[in-house]
Design an enzyme around this catalytic site. Sequence first.
Site, short mmCIF file in Angstrom:
data_model
loop_
_atom_site.label_atom_id
_atom_site.label_comp_id
_atom_site.label_asym_id
_atom_site.label_seq_id
_atom_site.Cartn_x
_atom_site.Cartn_y
_atom_site.Cartn_z
N ASP A 207 0.83 -1.20 0.00
CA ASP A 207 0.00 0.00 0.00
C ASP A 207 0.87 1.26 0.00
O ASP A 207 1.90 1.31 0.69
CB ASP A 207 -0.89 -0.01 1.24
CG ASP A 207 -1.79 1.21 1.33
OD1 ASP A 207 -2.70 1.34 0.50
OD2 ASP A 207 -1.57 2.04 2.23
N GLU A 249 13.51 -15.75 -1.53
CA GLU A 249 13.70 -16.95 -0.72
C GLU A 249 12.46 -17.85 -0.76
O GLU A 249 12.58 -19.08 -0.74
CB GLU A 249 13.94 -16.56 0.74
CG GLU A 249 15.27 -15.92 1.05
CD GLU A 249 15.36 -15.56 2.53
OE1 GLU A 249 14.79 -16.32 3.36
OE2 GLU A 249 15.97 -14.52 2.85
#
Length: 529
Positions: A207, A249
Amino acid sequence: MGQPTHARKPREAQDWWRDAVIYQVYVRSFADGDGDGTGDLAGVRARLPYLAELGVDALWFTPWYVSPMKDGGYDVADYRAIDPAFGTLAEAEKLIAEAHGLGIRTIVDIVPNHVSDQHPWFRAAIEGGPERDLFHFRTGRGALPPNDWRSQFGGPAWTRLPDGTWYLHLFAPEQPDLDWAHPAVRREHEDILRFWFDRGVAGVRIDSAALLAKDPRLPDFTEGQDPHPYIDRDELHDIYRSWRAIADEYGGVFVGEVWLPDTERFARYLRPDELHTAFNFSFMTCPWDAARLRAAIDETLAEHAPVGAPATWVLCNHDVTRTVTRYGRADTGFDFATKAFGTPTDLALGTRRARAAALLSLALPGAVYVYQGEELGLPEADIPLDRVQDPMHARSGGTDPGRDGCRVPLPWAADAPHAGFGSREEPWLPQPVDWAAYAADRQAADPTSMLALYRRAIALRPVFAGGPLTWLPAPDGVLAFTRAPGVTCVVNLAATPAELPAHTEILVASGSLDTDGRLPKDTAVWLRA
């Protein structure tokens, strides 16, 4: 509405997000599972078969965290817990797993610019604790705030505490801005990302992604100032590079909310070691005009090409006027500054255009976001003044209608109480009396409905095969392009019917052809040549 005929397993390709159809869920208004008038995770879980039948690849959930709801959940008090109005963390984990079992990934919304004034950090800060260093506290200029910055919601961006100090909030006073120059703020958000990736989410929507970093001097704002004191500062890119390492990851993806007019600056956020995608607001706010839409499409593809990022296509979200209403107005673009009460709307015209726009957006290269209810053709709702909750309305002095009109709870069953949204209490925002006509069960039984159009178009979308867009010769006011050999999209925005190019099959059309086999105005079609 029926069960899906089969569960689609999520595509294992790492680049699934490049051409995904992603459905935005505003939990509070999606489906009410316990009948208390507020949408919840139980309601979403019960409607997963509907979403699977719609054919979407992922769900983006607006904030579902613990919140006082002063700004629809974008005032977060605890990023690691689900708001009790929506359910529990265990239920969120079940939802993520159940959706994945139906071939649907989950994207959560992170709000890094600010927290709720009820967040433990801020509560400690206003008591004078060392947590003050995690926010922007300053002394004022006498009776005046530290600088002249304005809130995105209107009014000053500063609030004064009883001890005389001021704190910064680029949104509502209940949303104090974090100081991203402090390492603890960065560590906390990196931990939050890992927390949700560990629970199986596939991605994160960020956001207000261009607002985090502030000029440490907090100077007054001068129009045209470069660099801007709090928008699109260079320090942001180091933050997002560290986030990208975490996402890599887990195989996760980011989509940023980045409102920037400078296309070169915008593209920097999409470099290979930063965000994967960002919302395309130029297309969403573009008027229903062939030349301007084509320019918006070309500019979007051009700004993404140098960094190899896919475009995103959005017609509507939880902050803007619904597509059916906007396209039925004299001004078919969108600008927060022009929102007003009582704007005349031709819903029949808007619906015809929204159907055509759905086929246009779903035919373009990149990812498509569908805001809940767009597939039902819902219009903007008029909210009684005593029921308006959006802070934009209050902060504007009552002149801005606010955003509640696009956040009204969905109609699911035409003959059920509250149109099937929930069984007991009145919804948290009132539904218009005629919304039974838009109910999902009624549309599911109608092959000409907006829902049927979305289902068919999403199912057929792979015919474009991920190819590049090539414009085809077309009359003024008509957009025609191909992305795969033998498949063409034609959209007529001209005042008169258009001749179709040679074809062997109409794959899907937003409306009927005329008696001469021509494409009427405000109509779109996918053709097999």
